[in-house]
Write an enzyme that holds these catalytic residues in place. Structure first.
Site, PDB file in Angstrom:
ATOM      1  N   ARG A  73       0.835  -1.210   0.000  1.00  0.00           N
ATOM      2  CA  ARG A  73       0.000   0.000   0.000  1.00  0.00           C
ATOM      3  C   ARG A  73       0.869   1.259   0.000  1.00  0.00           C
ATOM      4  NH1 ARG A  73      -4.530  -0.286   4.459  1.00  0.00           N
ATOM      5  NH2 ARG A  73      -5.153   1.622   3.419  1.00  0.00           N
ATOM      6  N   GLN A 104     -11.183   8.508   7.765  1.00  0.00           N
ATOM      7  CA  GLN A 104     -10.820   7.122   8.067  1.00  0.00           C
ATOM      8  C   GLN A 104      -9.607   6.723   7.231  1.00  0.00           C
ATOM      9  OE1 GLN A 104     -14.745   4.607   8.300  1.00  0.00           O
ATOM     10  NE2 GLN A 104     -15.079   6.307   6.921  1.00  0.00           N
ATOM     11  N   HIS A 122      -8.018   6.630  11.845  1.00  0.00           N
ATOM     12  CA  HIS A 122      -7.460   5.276  11.744  1.00  0.00           C
ATOM     13  C   HIS A 122      -5.946   5.231  11.580  1.00  0.00           C
ATOM     14  CE1 HIS A 122     -11.662   3.542  10.457  1.00  0.00           C
ATOM     15  NE2 HIS A 122     -11.576   3.788  11.743  1.00  0.00           N
ATOM     16  N   CYS A 158      14.201  -0.845  20.431  1.00  0.00           N
ATOM     17  CA  CYS A 158      14.414  -2.049  21.258  1.00  0.00           C
ATOM     18  C   CYS A 158      14.863  -3.252  20.425  1.00  0.00           C
ATOM     19  CB  CYS A 158      13.141  -2.396  22.033  1.00  0.00           C
ATOM     20  SG  CYS A 158      11.803  -3.024  20.990  1.00  0.00           S
ATOM     21  N   THR A 195     -17.594   6.723   1.910  1.00  0.00           N
ATOM     22  CA  THR A 195     -17.450   5.682   2.930  1.00  0.00           C
ATOM     23  C   THR A 195     -18.628   4.721   2.850  1.00  0.00           C
ATOM     24  OG1 THR A 195     -17.272   5.170   5.292  1.00  0.00           O
ATOM     25  CG2 THR A 195     -18.475   7.196   4.735  1.00  0.00           C
ATOM     26  N   SER A 196     -18.330   3.424   3.063  1.00  0.00           N
ATOM     27  CA  SER A 196     -19.399   2.421   3.058  1.00  0.00           C
ATOM     28  C   SER A 196     -20.200   2.497   4.353  1.00  0.00           C
ATOM     29  CB  SER A 196     -18.809   1.020   2.873  1.00  0.00           C
ATOM     30  OG  SER A 196     -17.835   0.779   3.863  1.00  0.00           O
TER      31      SER A 196
HETATM   32  P1  OAD Z   1     -14.850   1.147   1.879  1.00  0.00           P
HETATM   33  O1  OAD Z   1     -13.939   0.522   0.873  1.00  0.00           O
HETATM   34  O2  OAD Z   1     -15.585   0.250   2.803  1.00  0.00           O
HETATM   35  O3  OAD Z   1     -15.932   2.025   1.126  1.00  0.00           O
HETATM   36  C1  OAD Z   1     -15.579   2.914   0.094  1.00  0.00           C
HETATM   37  C2  OAD Z   1     -16.832   3.609  -0.371  1.00  0.00           C
HETATM   38  O4  OAD Z   1     -16.456   4.581  -1.336  1.00  0.00           O
HETATM   39  C3  OAD Z   1     -17.859   2.699  -1.044  1.00  0.00           C
HETATM   40  O5  OAD Z   1     -19.138   2.914  -0.456  1.00  0.00           O
HETATM   41  C4  OAD Z   1     -17.855   3.158  -2.501  1.00  0.00           C
HETATM   42  O6  OAD Z   1     -19.156   3.099  -3.089  1.00  0.00           O
HETATM   43  C5  OAD Z   1     -17.411   4.591  -2.362  1.00  0.00           C
HETATM   44  N1  OAD Z   1     -16.734   5.152  -3.548  1.00  0.00           N
HETATM   45  C6  OAD Z   1     -15.957   4.543  -4.477  1.00  0.00           C
HETATM   46  N2  OAD Z   1     -15.492   5.429  -5.366  1.00  0.00           N
HETATM   47  C7  OAD Z   1     -15.987   6.643  -5.005  1.00  0.00           C
HETATM   48  C8  OAD Z   1     -15.854   7.981  -5.528  1.00  0.00           C
HETATM   49  N3  OAD Z   1     -15.107   8.255  -6.610  1.00  0.00           N
HETATM   50  N4  OAD Z   1     -16.518   8.973  -4.889  1.00  0.00           N
HETATM   51  C9  OAD Z   1     -17.267   8.734  -3.786  1.00  0.00           C
HETATM   52  N5  OAD Z   1     -17.411   7.499  -3.251  1.00  0.00           N
HETATM   53  C10 OAD Z   1     -16.781   6.470  -3.849  1.00  0.00           C
HETATM   54  O7  OAD Z   1     -13.983   2.222   2.672  1.00  0.00           O
HETATM   55  P2  OAD Z   1     -14.247   2.916   4.094  1.00  0.00           P
HETATM   56  O8  OAD Z   1     -15.682   3.202   4.303  1.00  0.00           O
HETATM   57  O9  OAD Z   1     -13.288   4.028   4.165  1.00  0.00           O
HETATM   58  O10 OAD Z   1      -9.930   0.795   8.194  1.00  0.00           O
HETATM   59  O11 OAD Z   1     -13.804   1.784   5.083  1.00  0.00           O
HETATM   60  C11 OAD Z   1     -13.738   2.071   6.446  1.00  0.00           C
HETATM   61  C12 OAD Z   1     -12.532   1.429   7.080  1.00  0.00           C
HETATM   62  O12 OAD Z   1     -12.512   0.055   6.791  1.00  0.00           O
HETATM   63  C13 OAD Z   1     -11.213   1.937   6.549  1.00  0.00           C
HETATM   64  O13 OAD Z   1     -10.763   3.091   7.211  1.00  0.00           O
HETATM   65  C14 OAD Z   1     -10.280   0.823   6.810  1.00  0.00           C
HETATM   66  C15 OAD Z   1     -11.174  -0.338   6.436  1.00  0.00           C
HETATM   67  O14 OAD Z   1     -10.913  -1.478   7.052  1.00  0.00           O
HETATM   68  C16 OAD Z   1      -8.631   0.642   8.526  1.00  0.00           C
HETATM   69  O15 OAD Z   1      -7.726   0.527   7.736  1.00  0.00           O
HETATM   70  C17 OAD Z   1      -8.397   0.653   9.982  1.00  0.00           C
END
Ligand code: OAD
Length: 264
Positions: A73, A104, A122, A158, A195-196
């Site tokens: 990544r 996040q 995060h 360490c 965000t999902s």
């Molecule tokens: P997800 O991968 O779960 O969700 C991404 C969201 O972005 C989805 O709902 C897509 O429909 C939407 N999406 C995709 N392209 C887009 C665009 N161009 N414009 C707007 N939306 C778009 O990611 P997160 O919700 O961020 O945690 O996931 C939450 C957490 O789960 C992350 O922070 C991570 C993961 O595990 C850690 O790493 C601790």
């Protein structure tokens, strides 16, 4: 005027009132920058779900696998630049008093775009911590070596193992960050972007803002558990949605594209 343009106009009208704005972002924010989302398109990495490589148990079981995931990544991130959506938020952060981003994302792209007042819920891909929490190491330190010379990388303090300074599934968020985030839900205009809305407790910020009377806007091409609850759900990619909103904010209020007034 079509439905989406009306919604864009509604959001722009709120922004013209100089509101207190809070923006909550997820992986979709950076999709146009080339950072893969977690749950879209299969959402698997070498056959693993994010939940299986981002846990303390996974790290204990196979630290090399977990570090390969993060090393990859970090390598990908070097090729990524903030997109137009990040740029609009950076501009808002300078324009609206009390503006904040609660993200996040661990990619640092809000900061790279120049956004002021970002709370990283995060963690950050460029920060390491001692896996054992040794007494000599600071809480976190910066490491920008790409690719990593040694996987897993050592704790320089360490000689044990370092870990990514990322909040894994099953771990608590930093209480100070969480206090800032919950405080920022007391706002006039709350955006949930890319965000999902399934990972807790972060996703609960959306309902918290709604309960406190914020006008809530979701920007996401897909539906999420938050879609039905928000005031406006803009089903557009963020880079397009924010550009359209920003263009509309810049227009003189009261003028609309389909105005029947004759032009002079
Ligand atoms: P997800 O991968 O779960 O969700 C991404 C969201 O972005 C989805 O709902 C897509 O429909 C939407 N999406 C995709 N392209 C887009 C665009 N161009 N414009 C707007 N939306 C778009 O990611 P997160 O919700 O961020 O945690 O996931 C939450 C957490 O789960 C992350 O922070 C991570 C993961 O595990 C850690 O790493 C601790």
């Amino acid at each position: 005027m079509d439905r989406v343009s009306k919604m864009v106009g509604q959001v722009a009208a709120r922004l013209r009132e100089n509101p207190r704005v809070t923006v909550f972002t997820g992986a979709g924010m950076s999709a146009a920058s080339g950072v893969p989302t977690f749950r879209g398109g299969g959402g698997l990495w070498e056959g693993y779900r994010i939940e299986d490589v981002a846990t303390p148990e996974a790290f204990e079981r196979d630290p090399e696998l977990v570090w390969r995931f993060y090393d990859e990544r970090r390598q990908n991130l070097l090729k990524c630049r903030p997109n137009e959506g990040h740029g609009v938020l950076a501009e808002w952060s300078r324009r609206y008093p009390g503006f904040s981003v609660l993200t996040q994302n661990v990619d640092g792209l809000h900061e790279a775009a120049g956004t002021v007042n970002v709370t990283r819920l995060h963690g950050c891909l460029w920060d390491f911590a001692c896996a054992a929490g040794c007494a000599r190491s600071p809480r976190r330190w910066r490491n920008t070596e790409v690719p990593l010379a040694k996987v897993p990388p050592p704790c320089p303090h360490c000689g044990g193992m370092a870990r990514p300074d990322i909040v894994w599934f099953g771990e608590a968020l930093d209480p100070e960050n969480w206090a800032v985030a919950t405080g920022a839900t007391r706002c006039d205009l709350f955006f949930a972007i890319g965000t999902s809305a399934v990972v807790q407790p972060a996703a609960s910020l959306i309902n918290m803002a709604l309960r406190q009377g914020a006008f809530a806007v979701e920007i996401n091409p897909d539906q999420t558990p938050a879609t039905a609850a928000v005031d406006v759900a803009l089903g557009l990619p963020v880079e397009e949605a924010l550009r359209r909103i920003e263009d509309e904010v810049g227009r003189a209020p009261g003028l609309s594209h389909d105005s029947s007034c004759p032009s002079f």
